[in-house]
Design a protein around this motif. Sequence first.
Motif, PDB file in Angstrom:
ATOM      1  N   ALA A 190       0.898  -1.142   0.071  1.00  0.00           N
ATOM      2  CA  ALA A 190      -0.067  -0.175  -0.012  1.00  0.00           C
ATOM      3  C   ALA A 190       0.842   1.167  -0.047  1.00  0.00           C
ATOM      4  O   ALA A 190       0.619   2.179  -0.652  1.00  0.00           O
ATOM      5  N   ILE A 191       1.950   1.173   0.847  1.00  0.00           N
ATOM      6  CA  ILE A 191       2.846   2.581   0.796  1.00  0.00           C
ATOM      7  C   ILE A 191       3.512   2.612  -0.605  1.00  0.00           C
ATOM      8  O   ILE A 191       3.725   3.795  -0.960  1.00  0.00           O
ATOM      9  N   LEU A 192       3.761   1.569  -1.172  1.00  0.00           N
ATOM     10  CA  LEU A 192       4.505   1.615  -2.452  1.00  0.00           C
ATOM     11  C   LEU A 192       3.370   2.244  -3.454  1.00  0.00           C
ATOM     12  O   LEU A 192       3.781   2.954  -4.260  1.00  0.00           O
ATOM     13  N   ALA A 193       2.358   2.126  -3.452  1.00  0.00           N
ATOM     14  CA  ALA A 193       1.223   2.465  -4.228  1.00  0.00           C
ATOM     15  C   ALA A 193       1.280   4.145  -4.189  1.00  0.00           C
ATOM     16  O   ALA A 193       1.215   4.756  -5.039  1.00  0.00           O
ATOM     17  N   ARG A 194       1.058   4.446  -2.882  1.00  0.00           N
ATOM     18  CA  ARG A 194       1.048   5.883  -2.727  1.00  0.00           C
ATOM     19  C   ARG A 194       2.416   6.733  -3.143  1.00  0.00           C
ATOM     20  O   ARG A 194       2.508   7.600  -3.643  1.00  0.00           O
ATOM     21  N   THR A 195       3.694   5.945  -2.869  1.00  0.00           N
ATOM     22  CA  THR A 195       4.841   6.552  -3.193  1.00  0.00           C
ATOM     23  C   THR A 195       4.849   6.753  -4.821  1.00  0.00           C
ATOM     24  O   THR A 195       5.290   7.512  -5.571  1.00  0.00           O
ATOM     25  N   MET A 196       4.071   5.581  -5.564  1.00  0.00           N
ATOM     26  CA  MET A 196       4.237   5.909  -7.036  1.00  0.00           C
ATOM     27  C   MET A 196       2.915   6.586  -7.457  1.00  0.00           C
ATOM     28  O   MET A 196       2.633   6.688  -8.777  1.00  0.00           O
ATOM     29  N   ASN A 197       2.001   7.126  -6.533  1.00  0.00           N
ATOM     30  CA  ASN A 197       0.924   7.808  -7.134  1.00  0.00           C
ATOM     31  C   ASN A 197      -0.128   7.162  -7.774  1.00  0.00           C
ATOM     32  O   ASN A 197      -0.754   7.668  -8.680  1.00  0.00           O
ATOM     33  N   LEU A 198      -0.230   5.928  -7.174  1.00  0.00           N
ATOM     34  CA  LEU A 198      -1.158   4.904  -7.948  1.00  0.00           C
ATOM     35  C   LEU A 198      -2.522   5.096  -7.309  1.00  0.00           C
ATOM     36  O   LEU A 198      -2.376   4.609  -5.919  1.00  0.00           O
ATOM     37  N   PRO A 199      -3.589   5.141  -7.846  1.00  0.00           N
ATOM     38  CA  PRO A 199      -4.858   4.535  -7.016  1.00  0.00           C
ATOM     39  C   PRO A 199      -4.709   3.215  -6.882  1.00  0.00           C
ATOM     40  O   PRO A 199      -4.465   2.483  -7.537  1.00  0.00           O
ATOM     41  N   ALA A 200      -5.302   2.835  -5.557  1.00  0.00           N
ATOM     42  CA  ALA A 200      -5.107   1.544  -5.117  1.00  0.00           C
ATOM     43  C   ALA A 200      -6.488   1.080  -4.242  1.00  0.00           C
ATOM     44  O   ALA A 200      -6.798   1.792  -3.392  1.00  0.00           O
ATOM     45  N   LEU A 201      -7.004  -0.290  -4.368  1.00  0.00           N
ATOM     46  CA  LEU A 201      -8.128  -0.586  -3.557  1.00  0.00           C
ATOM     47  C   LEU A 201      -7.455  -1.945  -3.011  1.00  0.00           C
ATOM     48  O   LEU A 201      -7.084  -2.850  -3.659  1.00  0.00           O
ATOM     49  N   VAL A 202      -7.788  -2.227  -1.626  1.00  0.00           N
ATOM     50  CA  VAL A 202      -7.893  -3.640  -1.054  1.00  0.00           C
ATOM     51  C   VAL A 202      -9.050  -4.338  -0.640  1.00  0.00           C
ATOM     52  O   VAL A 202     -10.251  -3.288  -0.655  1.00  0.00           O
TER      53      VAL A 202
END
Length: 537
Positions: A190-202
């Motif tokens: 999840a943190i990586l998604a934020r670092t890459m600026n990517l929308p993400a859902l779990v």
Amino acid sequence: MEKINGKSIFNGIAIGKILFYSKDAGQVKRVKITDPRAEMERYNKAKEKAVEELNAIYARAVKEVGELNARVFEVHAMMLEDDTFHDSIQNIIETQHVNAEYAVATTGDNLSAMFAEMEDEYFRARAIDVKDIAERVISILLGKSRSNDIGNEPVIIVAEDLAPSETVQMDKEKLLAFVTRLGSANSHTAILARTMNLPALVGVDIREEWNGKTAVVDGSAGELIIEPDEATLAEMRERQEEIARNRELLENLKGKEDITRSGKKIKLYANIGGTGDVANVIKNDGAGIGLFRSEFLYLESGDYPSENDQFQAYRTVAENMAGKKVIIRTLDIGADKQVDYFRLEKEENPAMGYRAIRICLDRTDIFKTQLRALYRASAYGSIGIMFPMIISVEEVRQIKTIVEEVKKELDEQQIQYGSVELGIMIETPAAVMISDLLAEEVDFFSIGTNDLTQYTLAIDRQNSRLDHIYDAHHEAVLRMIRMVVENGHKHNIWVGICGELGADLSLTREFIRMGIDELSVSPGAILPIRKIIRETE
Ligand code: PEP
Ligand code: MG
């Protein structure tokens, strides 16, 4: 059109095709065949394709992570061409009259078991490589794609779960969003998604039949929309543009100081996972890097990264940041960040187990290699080093003794290094409670609220069932932050926050009131926080 709910871990909207990522390439059936020669032909074709893929990945990796880190893919291509691998497959197909998938899987298992038994560490590490190349060939034979090589078109990755080691190896330019069934909002993926600026859902009830379908990931609403109708698509595109317009407004803040109205300066730094994230920090005008999670160098690699490989990576970051502060955290593996070649034993409770500084103080050869690389890189920029998971003054003293040994060795070898700020992460309640004593030992504190919340509330940050009560705003956590700032300041050292809470815009003012000196956040959060800092008294 179908709407499915999930838990958002990063806002924003992504529109694109779904790539369903499954890890079951290893589950291979044994099928009797009648024509071994044709089966061998199938294998040869798949092998050629695998070599082609590996060469392409190698070329791309050289550009992204440098030649040394990319070498693993070259080694994989060579292993595939090796006679031992080829002959074993041929033998199984011809003598047992079985399918190529089965022959490759069996060969992969046998060879990797053989490597795993070897004395030499280098050969032991090859066990994972053999498994990996076998899986690559099997995926090709089965016509499945592997997430790491996600093709040429940008895609939304849908998966059961993603480990940080898988995420970090994906081609970032081809990723639009992540959607998973498992995984928590506070995990490193999840943190990586934020670092890459990517929308993400779990927490999404995913289905394999979505593979190839067009979808929208709406990070703000926590929704996945499969095969959106025209009206929905138009609305989502409109919202994407609105987000882009808001970003443009923030662009005006580039080049401006991070200073409150009353003149308090805040160090507004960025969190990164590797050299590839630096461009994003510069684009967002970060004043420095407050947390370089160095363990991702280890996760990306198939073997222990050498002193020189690490030196190159740290030096690149330091040089690219052109004299701005770069704080590198020493290896923090264990818990959800598992590196195969470390061969860590399975533990009942890995979050509270053998991890981070505990490994480094135990396996000082690995620790010293990293420290040497860090000190060598310090000659090329303004480097700070910080140590994770500290619980005692004793640990800090041990670290400082090892640091002195490393510096002495470098002096003896007449290798240059710069002056390095040494700090620790405050991410255990123990460190908070003795922060007055720890402050006497170091140059700065960086509060890791992700782990601090986990240990304070006794909630495993990986456990998605408990996401709803994992409350980083809990008064206990906020009081701890206040206490650490006070103790740090009493001893004249600066105190920052590098956990995800540091990017929580609803708390920026409160942190400034507490006297926090630094906030280190994902690159995309820098400008929104700068806006608040500049509006705060
Ligand atoms: C933290 O624990 O807050 C932190 C920044 O480290 P990590 O998330 O990598 O454990
Ligand atoms: Mg941590």
